[in-house]
Design a protein around this motif. Structure first.
Motif, PDB file in Angstrom:
ATOM      1  N   GLY A  66      32.162  27.393  54.427  1.00 24.56           N
ATOM      2  CA  GLY A  66      32.188  27.589  53.086  1.00 24.56           C
ATOM      3  C   GLY A  66      31.639  26.228  52.489  1.00 24.56           C
ATOM      4  N   PHE A  67      31.178  25.525  53.036  1.00 24.56           N
ATOM      5  CA  PHE A  67      30.375  24.018  52.259  1.00 24.56           C
ATOM      6  C   PHE A  67      29.711  24.393  51.282  1.00 24.56           C
ATOM      7  CE2 PHE A  67      27.373  20.688  51.788  1.00 24.56           C
ATOM      8  CZ  PHE A  67      28.380  19.847  51.740  1.00 24.56           C
ATOM      9  N   ILE A  68      28.709  25.245  51.320  1.00 24.60           N
ATOM     10  CA  ILE A  68      27.914  25.557  50.358  1.00 24.60           C
ATOM     11  C   ILE A  68      28.349  26.210  49.110  1.00 24.60           C
ATOM     12  CG2 ILE A  68      25.917  26.983  49.507  1.00 24.60           C
ATOM     13  CD1 ILE A  68      24.533  26.649  52.298  1.00 24.60           C
ATOM     14  N   ASP A  69      29.311  27.143  49.248  1.00 22.13           N
ATOM     15  CA  ASP A  69      30.135  27.986  48.127  1.00 22.13           C
ATOM     16  C   ASP A  69      31.144  26.812  47.494  1.00 22.13           C
ATOM     17  OD1 ASP A  69      29.050  30.352  48.480  1.00 22.13           O
ATOM     18  OD2 ASP A  69      30.496  30.929  49.713  1.00 22.13           O
ATOM     19  N   SER A  70      31.533  25.806  48.135  1.00 24.31           N
ATOM     20  CA  SER A  70      32.391  24.968  47.638  1.00 24.31           C
ATOM     21  C   SER A  70      31.847  23.748  46.854  1.00 24.31           C
ATOM     22  CB  SER A  70      33.310  24.347  48.510  1.00 24.31           C
ATOM     23  OG  SER A  70      33.789  24.979  49.384  1.00 24.31           O
ATOM     24  N   ASN A  71      30.416  23.726  47.123  1.00 26.65           N
ATOM     25  CA  ASN A  71      29.495  22.552  46.469  1.00 26.65           C
ATOM     26  C   ASN A  71      28.383  23.015  45.659  1.00 26.65           C
ATOM     27  OD1 ASN A  71      30.720  19.802  47.723  1.00 26.65           O
ATOM     28  ND2 ASN A  71      30.756  21.098  49.286  1.00 26.65           N
ATOM     29  N   LEU A  72      28.604  24.497  45.317  1.00 31.03           N
ATOM     30  CA  LEU A  72      27.424  25.139  44.906  1.00 31.03           C
ATOM     31  C   LEU A  72      26.948  24.629  43.641  1.00 31.03           C
ATOM     32  CD1 LEU A  72      25.752  27.584  45.719  1.00 31.03           C
ATOM     33  CD2 LEU A  72      27.208  29.169  44.159  1.00 31.03           C
ATOM     34  N   GLU A  73      27.739  24.210  42.697  1.00 29.55           N
ATOM     35  CA  GLU A  73      27.127  23.634  41.398  1.00 29.55           C
ATOM     36  C   GLU A  73      26.266  22.398  41.557  1.00 29.55           C
ATOM     37  OE1 GLU A  73      28.695  22.058  37.071  1.00 29.55           O
ATOM     38  OE2 GLU A  73      30.028  23.044  38.528  1.00 29.55           O
ATOM     39  N   ALA A  74      26.555  21.595  42.590  1.00 27.23           N
ATOM     40  CA  ALA A  74      26.015  20.387  42.913  1.00 27.23           C
ATOM     41  C   ALA A  74      24.768  20.560  43.735  1.00 27.23           C
ATOM     42  CB  ALA A  74      26.772  19.413  43.567  1.00 27.23           C
ATOM     43  N   LEU A  75      24.866  21.617  44.432  1.00 28.48           N
ATOM     44  CA  LEU A  75      23.733  21.856  45.514  1.00 28.48           C
ATOM     45  C   LEU A  75      22.476  22.677  44.697  1.00 28.48           C
ATOM     46  CD1 LEU A  75      25.627  22.990  48.637  1.00 28.48           C
ATOM     47  CD2 LEU A  75      24.121  20.806  48.219  1.00 28.48           C
ATOM     48  N   THR A  76      22.833  23.299  43.584  1.00 28.06           N
ATOM     49  CA  THR A  76      21.803  24.166  42.892  1.00 28.06           C
ATOM     50  C   THR A  76      21.476  23.362  41.539  1.00 28.06           C
ATOM     51  OG1 THR A  76      23.746  25.406  41.929  1.00 28.06           O
ATOM     52  CG2 THR A  76      22.822  26.346  43.827  1.00 28.06           C
ATOM     53  N   ALA A  77      21.889  22.222  41.495  1.00 27.04           N
ATOM     54  CA  ALA A  77      21.637  21.401  40.292  1.00 27.04           C
ATOM     55  C   ALA A  77      20.262  20.983  40.207  1.00 27.04           C
ATOM     56  CB  ALA A  77      22.806  20.275  39.856  1.00 27.04           C
ATOM     57  N   LYS A  78      19.139  21.285  39.400  1.00 25.51           N
ATOM     58  CA  LYS A  78      18.045  21.044  39.263  1.00 25.51           C
ATOM     59  C   LYS A  78      17.896  19.794  38.394  1.00 25.51           C
ATOM     60  CE  LYS A  78      13.372  22.370  37.995  1.00 25.51           C
ATOM     61  NZ  LYS A  78      12.348  23.648  37.262  1.00 25.51           N
ATOM     62  N   PRO A  79      17.544  18.537  39.074  1.00 26.76           N
ATOM     63  CA  PRO A  79      17.481  17.171  38.206  1.00 26.76           C
ATOM     64  C   PRO A  79      16.490  17.307  37.286  1.00 26.76           C
ATOM     65  CG  PRO A  79      16.767  16.824  40.216  1.00 26.76           C
ATOM     66  CD  PRO A  79      17.316  18.313  40.205  1.00 26.76           C
ATOM     67  N   PRO A  80      16.762  16.767  36.002  1.00 22.88           N
ATOM     68  CA  PRO A  80      15.617  16.509  35.089  1.00 22.88           C
ATOM     69  C   PRO A  80      14.439  15.619  35.822  1.00 22.88           C
ATOM     70  CG  PRO A  80      17.541  14.998  34.428  1.00 22.88           C
ATOM     71  CD  PRO A  80      17.869  15.783  35.551  1.00 22.88           C
ATOM     72  N   LEU A  81      13.430  16.025  35.444  1.00 22.23           N
ATOM     73  CA  LEU A  81      12.009  15.130  35.859  1.00 22.23           C
ATOM     74  C   LEU A  81      12.315  13.674  35.488  1.00 22.23           C
ATOM     75  CD1 LEU A  81       9.675  15.700  37.674  1.00 22.23           C
ATOM     76  CD2 LEU A  81       8.295  16.024  35.662  1.00 22.23           C
ATOM     77  N   LYS A  82      12.329  12.559  36.304  1.00 20.41           N
ATOM     78  CA  LYS A  82      12.461  11.238  35.914  1.00 20.41           C
ATOM     79  C   LYS A  82      11.568  10.777  34.927  1.00 20.41           C
ATOM     80  CE  LYS A  82      14.612   9.985  40.200  1.00 20.41           C
ATOM     81  NZ  LYS A  82      14.607   9.166  41.391  1.00 20.41           N
TER      82      LYS A  82
END
Length: 627
Positions: free
Chosen positions: A442-458
């Motif tokens: 269940g790790f991916i489902d529990s951390n889905l928001e962080a794992l699918t967050a696309k960071p802004p280009l630096k």
């Protein structure tokens, strides 16, 4: 020895089998549907035979057409790969009855282990520990609800004839059971032609560990140690590794011995996998691992076992089907180093992992790692099949090195205009909990928001890419000023568009932190930490593509059927709220609200078939309403 093999499959597994066959000087025959007429596997094979329309049910799942193709081309054996007809006992018998060699287990073994309820009953009789559950024939809602209550929530509903995560749902409480059951039954019927389910107790901290086994026609059975396939999304594996993290010698010995017993119980021949569920609430131990199911075929993740053992599993399959014994003794098989595999899919992690279909005009894969793929430049991802692009496999001395090598490989992937999940894979591989080994299914489902967050280009990378854009624009105002200094750096700035959003950037002509990039039709495709960024000079408002929710238009990402509508015209919705359930590629896809707002149009109804790009409904934000 077999002289010519017909591969009854497509994509990367067909190409994978062909590579080994060619090394063994065995001729190969490909089969293809309308959609795969120009696919890589048809070009790699010595011969290719057309077997029907694009839908698998009219081509790759029609055994008669495949056997006819084998006879027409003079093939003396059929390799089913995985999926499609690979675990179809009737097809295996038909191949043998046609005088051909079946590169797979005996049909009796497939039949014994093909239905999860019957397989668990058989294993229990053999003294193999199984997870508690319900395997009965009474499939009424009333009976299943009663059994779920007896087992105790949470429970797992699983399709009896299932695989690949289809027809499977975790249910946390009684109020959600009926809806989850209906969804499982629909997917099971669509994918396997069988809507029956079983129930299992949900292990609260589960890990998925499996053992690769091989049997021959001479009664020999060996194991090739374990793999860890715990990292899953919707019960589909994402990252696999071998050996398993935290596996001590006592537990490894017990689980491998149990796998051998399971294989012996069905007199197994060929490649197979015994899957276990382990309680990871503490350290792994022999008493906290239970039999889950057996897959009577080659697995998608077999390359990690090949890496740590140095054994070509497809070669073993061919030799065993030819009547040869297993080439080595159990004591000669050992673990060498650590291997990891990532499944690269054509899907959008920031949009619910909806498949991204269409022609691939740009395809770049990493160097220095094993890449198993059936895709090449110009190939098309269609709605008819699984949207896998490739499997990336690394082999290193230890787990930490393997994890870092795989993350680096994912960072060097680019596809265009289809979207891939490389950024999500990078986020996963770089997560501290994954490195520490403290994760469950269940790790991916529990951390889905962080794992699918696309960071802004630096900012530094934006400055560097801005310089590239300005160099392209020869009529632009900056070319004559770059490099100019008069006591201090010139104050230069320009407006650029990144994924449709406009930014004003101070340009540094000496900035060297440039991300990997490729020239594409719409600008520059920049890849940073696996995530794609389309950067261009502003040319007005960017148009939204199919499935893009940024403007409130909820569009269909592919052809499919509307299963249900959760909202009506005029309804208030909140960000993330389910709106529509779409059935496509034999899976159910939930489409959610991109922001808080109000439904201003509904253009579809339940059971309606829709085309790709069709506007299903529209939402307006409250801010736009005020304007």
């Amino acid at each position: 020895m077999i002289k010519k093999i017909l591969i009854a499959n497509r994509g990367e597994i067909a190409c994978r089998i062909m590579r080994t066959a060619k090394e063994m000087n065995i001729a190969t025959v490909a089969v293809y549907s309308d959609a795969d007429a120009k696919a890589l596997h048809t070009q790699m094979a010595d011969e290719a035979i057309h077997i029907g329309p694009s839908p698998a049910i009219e081509s790759y799942l029609v055994g008669e057409k495949i056997i006819a193709a084998a006879k027409k081309t003079g093939a003396d054996a059929i390799h089913p790969g995985y999926g499609f007809l690979s675990e179809n006992a009737t097809f295996a018998d038909a191949v043998i009855d046609a005088g051909l060699i079946w590169i797979g287990p005996k049909s009796s073994s497939i039949q014994a282990m093909g239905l999860k309820d019957a397989a668990k009953t058989l294993m229990e009789k053999a003294g193999i520990p199984c997870t508690p559950g319900y395997l009965g024939e009474d499939q009424s809602l009333k009976r299943l609800e009663k059994e779920a209550k007896i087992i105790g929530y949470p429970v797992l509903i699983k399709a009896v004839a299932g695989g690949g995560g289809k027809g499977m749902r975790k249910v946390d409480n009684a109020s959600n059971f009926a809806n989850a059951l209906k969804s499982c039954q629909r997917e099971a019927a669509s994918s396997f032609g069988d809507d029956r389910v079983l129930l299992e107790k949900w292990i609260t901290a589960p890990r998925h560990i499996e053992v690769q086994i091989f049997g021959d026609k001479h009664g020999n059975i060996v194991h090739l140690f374990e793999r860890d396939c715990t990292l899953q999304r919707r019960h589909q594996k994402v990252i696999e590794e071998a050996p398993a993290f935290g596996m001590n010698q006592e537990t490894r010995a017990r689980i491998c011995e149990t796998a051998i017993l399971a294989a012996q119980a069905v007199d197994y021949e060929g490649a197979g996998t015994i899957e276990f569920i382990a309680d990871a609430s503490g350290e792994l131990n022999p008493d906290s691992i239970w039999f889950m199911e057996m897959n009577t075929r080659l697995q998608v993740e077999h390359p990690v076992t090949e890496a740590i053992t140095g054994i070509d599993l497809v070669e073993w399959q061919i030799r065993i089907a030819s009547g040869e014994p297993i080439p080595v003794k159990q004591e000669d098989i050992s673990i060498n180093g650590w291997a990891m595999e990532a499944r690269l899919y054509s899907e959008n992690p920031t949009n619910g992992f909806l498949p991204s279909i269409g022609k691939i005009n740009l395809l770049n894969m990493p160097y220095g790692v094993r890449v198993d793929t059936g895709i090449q430049d110009g190939a098309e991802i269609t709605p008819f099949y699984d949207p896998m692009v490739a499997k990336l496999i690394v082999h290193e001395e230890n787990r930490k090195l393997a994890m870092h090598s795989l993350a680096e490989a994912c960072e060097n992937v680019s596809t265009y205009p289809v979207i891939n999940n490389a950024g999500f894979l990078c986020n996963l591989l770089n997560h501290k909990a994954f490195e520490a080994g403290s994760y469950t299914t269940g790790f991916i489902d529990s951390n889905l928001e962080a794992l699918t967050a696309k960071p802004p280009l630096k900012v530094d990378k934006l400055k560097a890419i801005s310089l590239l854009l300005s160099d392209e624009d020869k009529a632009g105002p900056w070319n004559g000023l770059f490099g100019f200094r008069n006591g201090s750096q010139a104050d230069l700035s320009m407006r650029i568009s990144v994924d449709g959003e406009t930014h004003t950037i101070s340009v540094d002509p000496y900035c060297d932190d440039c991300p990997y990039w490729e020239q594409v039709s719409d600008g520059l495709l920049c890849i940073d930490q696996g995530w794609p960024y389309l950067v261009s000079l502003p040319r007005g408002k960017a148009k939204s593509g199919a499935g893009d929710l940024s403007d409130g238009q909820i569009t269909s990402p592919m052809p499919g059927k509307i299963l249900s509508l959760s909202v009506a015209l005029g309804d208030e919705v909140t960000k993330g709220q389910p709106l529509i359930t779409l059935e496509a590629m034999k899976m159910e896809h939930s489409m959610t609200a991109p922001f808080d707002g109000k439904v201003i149009s509904v253009n579809v109804e339940a059971d309606q078939n829709v085309m790709q790009g069709m506007i299903l409904l529209e939402i307006v934000s409250h801010q736009d309403e005020e304007v």
